[in-house]
Design a protein around this motif. Structure first.
Motif, PDB file in Angstrom:
ATOM      1  N   ALA A 120      27.814  -7.294  -9.795  1.00 50.59           N
ATOM      2  CA  ALA A 120      26.629  -7.668  -9.033  1.00 50.59           C
ATOM      3  C   ALA A 120      26.886  -7.642  -7.538  1.00 50.59           C
ATOM      4  N   LYS A 121      28.160  -7.631  -7.127  1.00 48.52           N
ATOM      5  CA  LYS A 121      28.509  -7.660  -5.718  1.00 48.52           C
ATOM      6  C   LYS A 121      28.897  -6.279  -5.182  1.00 48.52           C
ATOM      7  N   LYS A 122      28.813  -5.249  -6.020  1.00 51.32           N
ATOM      8  CA  LYS A 122      29.191  -3.901  -5.607  1.00 51.32           C
ATOM      9  C   LYS A 122      28.003  -3.163  -5.003  1.00 51.32           C
ATOM     10  N   TYR A 123      28.277  -2.381  -3.970  1.00 47.28           N
ATOM     11  CA  TYR A 123      27.231  -1.563  -3.363  1.00 47.28           C
ATOM     12  C   TYR A 123      27.007  -0.312  -4.204  1.00 47.28           C
ATOM     13  N   ARG A 124      25.732   0.040  -4.417  1.00 45.83           N
ATOM     14  CA  ARG A 124      25.373   1.229  -5.188  1.00 45.83           C
ATOM     15  C   ARG A 124      24.498   2.125  -4.338  1.00 45.83           C
ATOM     16  N   SER A 125      25.022   3.292  -3.999  1.00 45.17           N
ATOM     17  CA  SER A 125      24.287   4.210  -3.126  1.00 45.17           C
ATOM     18  C   SER A 125      23.063   4.811  -3.810  1.00 45.17           C
ATOM     19  N   ASP A 126      23.081   4.864  -5.150  1.00 47.43           N
ATOM     20  CA  ASP A 126      21.969   5.450  -5.900  1.00 47.43           C
ATOM     21  C   ASP A 126      21.099   4.389  -6.550  1.00 47.43           C
ATOM     22  N   LEU A 127      21.079   3.192  -5.990  1.00 48.36           N
ATOM     23  CA  LEU A 127      20.368   2.078  -6.619  1.00 48.36           C
ATOM     24  C   LEU A 127      18.888   2.374  -6.812  1.00 48.36           C
ATOM     25  N   GLU A 128      18.236   2.962  -5.821  1.00 51.24           N
ATOM     26  CA  GLU A 128      16.795   3.175  -5.926  1.00 51.24           C
ATOM     27  C   GLU A 128      16.440   4.094  -7.083  1.00 51.24           C
ATOM     28  N   GLU A 129      17.210   5.149  -7.283  1.00 56.35           N
ATOM     29  CA  GLU A 129      16.947   6.065  -8.386  1.00 56.35           C
ATOM     30  C   GLU A 129      17.197   5.367  -9.730  1.00 56.35           C
ATOM     31  N   ARG A 130      18.235   4.559  -9.804  1.00 56.52           N
ATOM     32  CA  ARG A 130      18.512   3.805 -11.023  1.00 56.52           C
ATOM     33  C   ARG A 130      17.366   2.860 -11.340  1.00 56.52           C
ATOM     34  N   GLN A 131      16.846   2.180 -10.313  1.00 53.29           N
ATOM     35  CA  GLN A 131      15.717   1.269 -10.503  1.00 53.29           C
ATOM     36  C   GLN A 131      14.478   2.023 -10.968  1.00 53.29           C
ATOM     37  N   ARG A 132      14.287   3.199 -10.412  1.00 52.01           N
ATOM     38  CA  ARG A 132      13.123   4.006 -10.785  1.00 52.01           C
ATOM     39  C   ARG A 132      13.169   4.355 -12.278  1.00 52.01           C
ATOM     40  N   ARG A 133      14.346   4.709 -12.777  1.00 52.21           N
ATOM     41  CA  ARG A 133      14.484   5.051 -14.200  1.00 52.21           C
ATOM     42  C   ARG A 133      14.252   3.834 -15.085  1.00 52.21           C
ATOM     43  N   LEU A 134      14.759   2.674 -14.657  1.00 52.22           N
ATOM     44  CA  LEU A 134      14.547   1.456 -15.438  1.00 52.22           C
ATOM     45  C   LEU A 134      13.067   1.103 -15.502  1.00 52.22           C
ATOM     46  N   THR A 135      12.396   1.115 -14.365  1.00 53.29           N
ATOM     47  CA  THR A 135      10.978   0.774 -14.311  1.00 53.29           C
ATOM     48  C   THR A 135      10.158   1.727 -15.164  1.00 53.29           C
ATOM     49  N   SER A 136      10.491   3.002 -15.114  1.00 50.15           N
ATOM     50  CA  SER A 136       9.780   4.002 -15.908  1.00 50.15           C
ATOM     51  C   SER A 136      10.003   3.773 -17.400  1.00 50.15           C
ATOM     52  N   TYR A 137      11.234   3.463 -17.784  1.00 48.84           N
ATOM     53  CA  TYR A 137      11.546   3.232 -19.194  1.00 48.84           C
ATOM     54  C   TYR A 137      10.768   2.040 -19.742  1.00 48.84           C
ATOM     55  N   VAL A 138      10.808   0.928 -19.021  1.00 50.40           N
ATOM     56  CA  VAL A 138      10.129  -0.278 -19.504  1.00 50.40           C
ATOM     57  C   VAL A 138       8.624  -0.050 -19.569  1.00 50.40           C
ATOM     58  N   SER A 139       8.059   0.573 -18.541  1.00 49.91           N
ATOM     59  CA  SER A 139       6.614   0.818 -18.521  1.00 49.91           C
ATOM     60  C   SER A 139       6.187   1.680 -19.703  1.00 49.91           C
ATOM     61  N   LYS A 140       6.988   2.699 -20.021  1.00 48.29           N
ATOM     62  CA  LYS A 140       6.658   3.582 -21.147  1.00 48.29           C
ATOM     63  C   LYS A 140       6.749   2.831 -22.470  1.00 48.29           C
ATOM     64  N   GLN A 141       7.789   2.004 -22.622  1.00 46.05           N
ATOM     65  CA  GLN A 141       7.923   1.228 -23.856  1.00 46.05           C
ATOM     66  C   GLN A 141       6.725   0.308 -24.055  1.00 46.05           C
ATOM     67  N   LEU A 142       6.297  -0.338 -22.997  1.00 47.42           N
ATOM     68  CA  LEU A 142       5.158  -1.252 -23.091  1.00 47.42           C
ATOM     69  C   LEU A 142       3.880  -0.492 -23.414  1.00 47.42           C
ATOM     70  N   ALA A 143       3.672   0.630 -22.734  1.00 53.29           N
ATOM     71  CA  ALA A 143       2.461   1.424 -22.975  1.00 53.29           C
ATOM     72  C   ALA A 143       2.442   1.979 -24.393  1.00 53.29           C
ATOM     73  N   ASP A 144       3.584   2.472 -24.882  1.00 55.55           N
ATOM     74  CA  ASP A 144       3.658   3.044 -26.227  1.00 55.55           C
ATOM     75  C   ASP A 144       3.389   2.005 -27.314  1.00 55.55           C
ATOM     76  N   HIS A 145       3.597   0.734 -27.002  1.00 57.35           N
ATOM     77  CA  HIS A 145       3.371  -0.322 -27.988  1.00 57.35           C
ATOM     78  C   HIS A 145       2.064  -1.077 -27.733  1.00 57.35           C
ATOM     79  N   GLY A 146       1.175  -0.465 -26.968  1.00 56.79           N
ATOM     80  CA  GLY A 146      -0.177  -0.982 -26.850  1.00 56.79           C
ATOM     81  C   GLY A 146      -0.393  -2.123 -25.876  1.00 56.79           C
TER      82      GLY A 146
END
Length: 379
Positions: free
Chosen positions: A235-261
């Motif tokens: 949790a204390k490490k710097y991640r240069s690609d954090l925004e792209e990682r967050q984008r994939r997580l947000t997309s995954y969760v949103s799709k799971q929720l939408a697919d389940h109504g």
């Protein structure tokens, strides 16, 4: 009947030689004896693997596997591919459980006809005391009630919408016992996008796919907030690609929720909440960067905040027409998100730095525990 049901407990191990023997002996002492304990050594560089192999020689229910380091989610998935039990539980290498935890949970599953059970958890303090971390009521949920009383309170943790005043629920998997058939039928697995969302992604699948889930009022799991753990340091490490990682997580969760109504209105609310979490995580990432570069002076505070000002999550928060109010008592959700919405980005960065400094000072000097001891002294 209960005794015939086999439980598989998956324990990822990474440089855990200080704790793993106590954890293994604790799990083997469970009142539900029909179990197998899968120790997944995730590329440890200390003596963990040899110690696990030694422990396996003392009890035939212990199985040891070794793999290249891939993180806790990858280790848990490896374990899922080797379990043979009817039900599956998870334990971290430095935690412990009540001796009757698994017996009580399996009994509830059988009595209620559920596919999973969830119990409460204590947080272990350094002085040996405990604090209630999660607590539930004795109940069984099915259909839309799983969504309303378990899924949404987890998704909106820290925010005022869709709460469940009867329980506190966080994104941790070790409080669960899950039917192996449910996991197999829905190809459920741990998924990691940024750092340690594997617990959350498995719980998300559980709450979306299960037809019936039981909760217990018993507090049976003991979580050790170990400052030497992989989760704590990552949790204390710097991640240069954090925004792209967050984008994939947000997309995954949103799709799971939408697919389940899940309704569009709730999806929009969740998206705002997730972008708030992303922004706070970006702030911590910024703090990690400044911490790494502070010695050589290669990054100034002003330059470091420039990219943060333009990141996707901050832009979303500032332009969102409908917002979700923070829950009372969550300081960062209340104050820092308000500052970001008002475009006081520098102030938000400074305040977040101060909060982190205070938090680290409190942890280092165990101030909270000292105050608790003082309050309990007789007058």
């Amino acid at each position: 009947m209960i005794e015939k049901l086999k439980l598989s407990i998956i324990v990822p191990v990474y440089n855990g030689e200080k704790h793993i023997e106590n954890t293994v002996r604790n799990l083997l002492g469970s009142s539900h004896q029909n179990l197998e304990l899968l120790l997944i050594d995730d590329g440890s560089t200390d003596g963990s693997l040899a110690l696990c192999q030694k422990l396996a020689k003392t009890d035939s229910r212990v199985y040891v596997f070794h793999k290249e380091n891939g993180g806790i989610g990858d280790a848990r998935n490896f374990g899922l591919s080797h379990v043979t039990g009817d039900y599956i539980g998870f334990c971290d290498q430095d935690d412990k459980v009540a001796s009757d935890m698994y017996q009580k949970m399996i009994e509830r599953i059988v009595i209620d006809g559920s596919q999973a059970a969830v119990c409460g958890a204590y947080r272990l303090k350094k002085n040996g005391g405990t604090v209630i971390f999660e607590q539930f009521t004795d109940c069984s949920y099915h259909g839309r009630l799983i969504t309303e009383r378990l899924l949404l309170p987890m998704l909106f943790q820290g925010f005022a919408s869709h709460g469940n005043d009867e329980i506190s629920i966080y994104m941790s998997i070790w409080k669960c016992v899950i039917s192996k058939r449910l996991i197999d039928d829905h190809a459920m697995q741990f998924r990691t996008f940024v750092t340690h969302e594997d617990d959350f992604t498995m719980l998300l699948q559980l709450f979306l796919c299960a037809e019936k889930i039981s909760t217990l009022s018993d507090i049976l799991y003991y979580w050790n907030t170990n400052s030497d753990s992989e989760t704590y340091h990552s949790a204390k490490k710097y991640r240069s690609d954090l925004e792209e990682r967050q984008r994939r997580l947000t997309s995954y969760v949103s799709k799971q929720l939408a697919d389940h109504g899940i309704s569009r209105d709730i999806l929009n609310e969740y998206l705002y909440v997730q972008q708030c979490r992303n922004a706070l995580q970006q702030l911590d990432n910024l703090a990690a960067l400044l911490g790494q570069k502070r010695m050589d002076g290669s990054v100034s505070f002003r330059a470091a905040t420039k990219n943060f000002r333009n990141c996707e999550s901050v832009s979303y928060i500032q332009s969102a027409a409908a917002i979700v109010a923070p829950k009372k008592g969550f300081v960062r959700n209340t104050v820092i998100i308000w500052l970001l919405r008002k475009k006081h980005v520098i102030a938000a960065c400074i305040l977040n730095q101060l909060i982190n400094i205070v938090r680290l000072f409190v942890e280092k000097h165990q101030i909270t525990e000292k105050l608790e001891r003082q309050m309990k002294k007789p007058k």
